[in-house]
Scaffold this active site. Structure first.
Site, PDB file in Angstrom:
ATOM      1  N   HIS A   6      32.359  28.022  36.148  1.00  0.00           N
ATOM      2  CA  HIS A   6      33.505  27.598  36.953  1.00  0.00           C
ATOM      3  C   HIS A   6      33.184  27.634  38.445  1.00  0.00           C
ATOM      4  O   HIS A   6      33.584  26.744  39.192  1.00  0.00           O
ATOM      5  CB  HIS A   6      34.682  28.524  36.636  1.00  0.00           C
TER       6      HIS A   6
ATOM      7  N   HIS B  76      43.159  22.910  35.176  1.00  0.00           N
ATOM      8  CA  HIS B  76      43.643  24.225  34.793  1.00  0.00           C
ATOM      9  C   HIS B  76      43.847  24.222  33.285  1.00  0.00           C
ATOM     10  O   HIS B  76      44.918  24.555  32.772  1.00  0.00           O
ATOM     11  CB  HIS B  76      44.919  24.602  35.556  1.00  0.00           C
TER      12      HIS B  76
END
Lengths: 231, 742
Positions: free
Chosen positions: B51, B98
């Site tokens: 990430h 998300h």
């Protein structure tokens, strides 16, 4: 000329839209009033804009009503000063007891943002003075708690005193259940107090005033407010 | 290092539990010259997670075009891309995923996605003016899908509505491949005056470092690591890894942040997203080539006795790190006091290039900033890839194996009420699309959302686009289509494509077939972005969108495109205007039903190539459309997309309830003509009085075009057969999605 004061609460988010319309489109003098202020800076018209004052985590408008500036606004309104509350501003006016009734969760429990139609039934208040009666104005709504409610006795009085300023209608001006976006009692979209100097409405006229957005039906309402200047 | 910190020395087992590989653990030991303690290992684990580090994607991302004449901040330079739109204004814009939090806790997952992307914009000094989102869910008939849709939409709505930035566009798509892993991609765009931007940097020894905004809690700890693993049955146990959002704090933070920038006291600023304080301190320090000493006991916390690693890794929302000019502390504190926000002095800039975290007198972690970050010491991997078997299989598809249905009206009715085609108003009516009084598309719809820049002649055009079915069918072609379609939408609105941001949603990168999809997506994106001169300004990569039992999602490279409309007078809308206007197709009909919603959902033929697409043909079509809009010879322009020509015509018809009367093309199969999704086609309507000039301009262009019929009555007529009234179709089109979600 008159001097408009637009109150900014933490969480207000339609304040700049209202200022833009009043100042840049309608050509009026506008000052910003901060929620911690205790002075209305000589304004002769106060506007409570839309948004989520103090986050509105408790109940819309429930906290804002106790802010320092609201003490002054209440005082001003009780002396006959003009006050307009739009959306969250209307919710705050109800919480403050400046207009009768309350705003509950929409019938389908969802936030709704879309164009709706509203109409004024008469020209007996300042805010509807220039609005052609019966004409359906296309004005957007954007709220989760916009279902107007008051007990039967209050509704009766509002009707008798001409305090209902706008009702939801269809594009032809018919007040129908299908045209009621949130379940409001008698399709009520806006009311005023008995003195007819404090106005609250859920729809956003400031969102229907800029020609660049291809809808200027809200100008009927702002033109009405400015008729105060003429008189 | 204190004895307590030394006591917590780690082993490779701890490293593996934190998601690190053995090699990575050894590299950390080499960097530090010693075994890391638990706090330090936690820092590396989040900074080197997929990430934050892009370790499995950066090799390929670097191949994308990122330079352009109007690019003020290139990909990777700041929190978002920044494009010069003229008049001394810049537009900062970015899209971000998300997905993982939303899969477990749809409401907070989606809400904090909105919060995070907006902070990326205003941390640069830009005021957000528009938001978009791109959502993908599984089979709409599943109760779980309905729960996810309702939660995600309410989360986006509640956060964005209170924050007060209009949601002006988006997409919603359903396919079984998203049953376990929904995709929630949020985009924001903001405007900043030249010279008022703020960089995510830190320098100047002795300059104070502040944390501002919300207090730090235990939510979201190891969220970045969590987002870098497949979703499993046990993922629900990771719930504390999902953050909780507070849009009211975000609104205050926005106003306070923009106000503090005006004081001139700010050296640099970065929002706290993934990996919280760890990420912001190390990235800002690495960029500014300085170090920081930070006292974790000075960070305002929500609960007592938080461990150092918890404070460091917390992903509590609505926080910023600000480096301030020494001596200007009071100016900064004053602004945050006005907005009733925390503003805590937690440390200072040093020349050590190391981040040293203290609790009181105790040094709890000591790490070099540069080695933590992407482009610094973070690992970079070249992954193997291989063509999946399904791809070869798809090429065998022959259109003749599908019979043309006798009842084409039944196909039309099927598509009108299909959740991927029908109106998404059930979704977008829950978003405030009009706050800010700048959304020009509310009352005059265009293919892209048009957002007014008040006080100028300009507007910006925004679009998110990705048909993941096409990308799965052929990642290279499918992604080139996604870029092209976004550009086509911008062009059909009267604006000029300017730059893109991307959100690359894929399965597990260690799966060679998934990585093959990724590599080819990058190739397709690169070629299309070069052709349209739309550089990539950033975005994010979301891998591991797969479950142990359902496999990876479709490769879904969501494209967020920014277009600039220099003169609002050139704006074009998509709806038919006048009875009797001629309807033309720019581009040409093709005998192609590949990967169309029609073939995929009506015939249930799932594995076919991408629809017909030729990049040069696309370019010529867009060029011609730009010309005819500029010369004002068209009344409407609408991209022919999902559902094909018929649905495109219906969409142009619905706004004003004006019908159409067209004829088939005798050389094209009727189903391909009406419902095929061959690319590079635009439907325009032309006044009879403009028709000669229109034809002259089209003859002079290199694009093909054909006359289809006229705007007429209130019915949809094809070869004298009525497909019903526009009003009846609109009723179904508008209500279908809400009915399906009941």
């Amino acid at each position: 000329m008159s001097k408009f004061g637009v109150v900014i609460f933490p969480g207000s988010n339609c304040d700049q839209d209202m200022i833009y319309v009043l100042r840049d489109i309608m050509g009026q003098e506008v000052v910003e009033l901060w929620h911690k202020d205790t002075d209305l800076k000589g304004c002769d018209f106060i506007v409570l804009p839309g948004g989520f004052s103090y986050g509105d985590y408790l109940r819309s408008g429930a906290i804002a009503r106790f802010s320092p500036i609201m003490e002054k606004v209440i005082e001003f309104a009780n002396k006959g000063g003009y006050v307009l509350g739009v959306c969250n501003g209307f919710q705050i006016l109800c919480e403050a007891g400046l207009v009768p009734g309350a705003l509950l969760h929409n019938n389908d429990r969802k936030f709704i943002c879309k164009n709706v139609f509203i109409k004024a039934e008469n020209n007996s208040t300042l805010i509807t003075s220039e609005v052609p009666t019966g004409k359906a104005l296309k004005i957007p709504i954007a709220h989760g708690e916009g279902k107007y409610y008051a007990d039967a006795e209050t509704i009766k009085q509002l009707n008798e005193n001409g305090q209902i300023i706008f009702r939801y209608c269809d594009e032809n001006g018919n007040v129908t259940d299908a045209a009621n976006p949130n379940g409001a009692t008698e399709n009520i979209a806006g009311v005023c107090n008995a003195g007819k100097n404090v106005f609250g409405m859920m729809p956003h006229p400031e969102r229907a005033t800029d020609g660049e957005l291809s809808n200027i039906d809200g100008r009927w309402i702002f033109d009405s407010l400015l008729s105060m200047v003429k008189n | 290092m204190s004895t307590t910190a030394q006591d917590q020395l780690t082993t490779v087992e701890t490293a593996k539990k934190l998601g690190l590989l053995q090699d990575e653990y050894e590299k950390i030991i080499a960097i530090l010259g010693r075994v890391p303690n638990f706090t330090e290992l936690s820092i590396f684990s989040v900074m080197w997670s997929e990430h934050c580090s892009y370790k499995n994607s950066i090799v390929w991302l670097k191949k994308l075009p990122k330079k352009g004449p109007y690019i003020l901040a290139e990909a990777g330079e700041e929190n978002a891309g920044l494009v010069d739109i003229g008049d001394g204004l810049g537009c900062a814009f970015k899209i971000e995923s998300h997905n993982h939090p939303s899969a477990l806790e749809p409401y907070q997952g989606a809400a904090t996605g909105v919060g995070g992307i907006n902070r990326d914009i205003f941390t640069m000094g830009a005021r957000p003016i528009a938001q978009l989102n791109s959502l993908r869910f599984g089979d709409i008939k599943l109760e779980k899908t309905k729960w996810l849709v309702k939660g995600v939409v309410k989360g986006i709505g509640d956060y964005g509505n209170a924050f007060g930035i209009p949601c002006v566009g988006g997409e919603v798509f359903f396919d079984d491949c998203y049953n376990v892993n929904p995709l929630v991609n949020a985009m924001s765009a903001g405007i900043v005056k030249a010279g008022e931007t703020v960089s995510a940097t830190s320098y100047g020894v002795g300059n104070p470092v502040f944390i501002v905004g919300s207090a730090t809690g235990k939510d979201g700890i190891h969220g970045a690591t969590f987002a870098s693993a497949d979703i499993t049955e046990d993922s629900a146990k990771d719930l504390p890894a999902v953050q909780v959002g507070d849009p009211f704090q975000e609104k205050l933070l926005l106003e306070a942040t923009l106000e503090v920038i005006k004081t001139g006291a700010v050296i640099g600023m970065q929002d706290m997203g993934a990996a919280g304080i760890t990420c912001s301190t190390s990235e800002m320090s690495a960029k500014g080539e300085h170090g920081m000493d930070i006292w974790l006991d000075r960070v305002p916390t929500r609960q007592a006795n938080m461990q150092p690693f918890e404070i460091l890794l917390s992903e509590s929302q609505e926080r910023m790190l600000i480096v301030v000019k020494k001596g200007r502390e009071k100016d900064v504190e004053k602004v945050f006091a006005k907005w009733d926000l925390n503003c805590a002095l937690i440390g200072q800039v040093t020349d050590t290039k190391r981040i040293k975290f203290y609790v009181g007198d105790e040094l709890v972690a000591d790490v070099p900033a540069f080695d933590l970050v992407l482009g610094g010491g973070a690992p970079v991997y070249h992954r193997d890839y291989k063509e999946p078997a399904y791809f070869k299989e798809a090429q065998k598809f022959n259109i003749d194996s599908v019979e043309v249905p006798k009842d084409l009206k039944a196909v039309a009715d099927f598509l009108i009420s299909h959740p991927n085609i029908a109106s998404k108003q059930w979704v977008y009516n829950q978003y405030d699309s009009m706050v800010g009084t700048a959304n020009m598309s509310t009352n005059a719809p265009s293919d892209a959302a048009i957002v007014n820049i008040k006080g100028t002649k300009k507007a910006i055009a925004l679009k998110v686009d990705c048909n993941a079915r096409y990308v799965n069918a052929d990642p290279e072609v499918g992604c080139a289509i996604a870029v092209s379609e976004a550009a086509r939408n911008i062009v059909c609105s009267g604006a000029e494509p300017s730059a893109i941001t991307n959100c690359l949603n894929f399965g597990n990168p260690y799966n060679p077939e998934v990585y093959w999809q990724f590599v080819n997506v990058i190739k397709g994106m690169g070629s299309a972005c070069i052709k349209f001169e739309t550089p990539v300004t950033g975005g994010n990569v979301s891998f591991y969108n797969q479950s142990s039992y359902e496999g990876p999602v479709f490769p879904t490279p969501t494209i967020g495109m920014l277009g600039v409309m220099k003169d609002k007078a050139n704006r074009m809308t998509l709806n038919f205007k006048n009875e009797g206007d001629s309807i033309y197709l720019i581009g040409s009909s093709k005998n192609c039903i590949n990967s169309s919603e029609y073939l995929y959902s009506f015939h249930n033929v799932k594995n076919t190539p991408a629809p017909f697409f030729n990049l040069d043909e696309e370019y010529e079509v867009q060029k011609a459309v730009k010309t005819i809009i500029k010369e004002r010879v068209v009344q409407s322009a609408h991209d022919c997309a999902d559902g094909g020509l018929f649905i495109t015509l219906l969409e142009s018809a619905m706004t004003n309830g004006l019908g159409f009367d067209i004829s088939f093309d005798s050389e094209i199969r009727k189903d391909a003509f009406l419902f095929g999704e061959a690319q590079s086609r635009v439907i325009v309507s032309v006044k009879k009085s403009d028709e000669d000039k229109f034809i002259d301009l089209m003859m002079a262009s290199r694009a093909e075009f054909e006359y289809l019929g006229d705007v007429k009555g209130n019915e949809m007529i094809v070869d004298d057969e009525s497909f019903g009234t526009v009003a009846a179709a609109k009723k179904i089109f508008d209500s279908a999605l809400g009915e399906l979600l009941k």
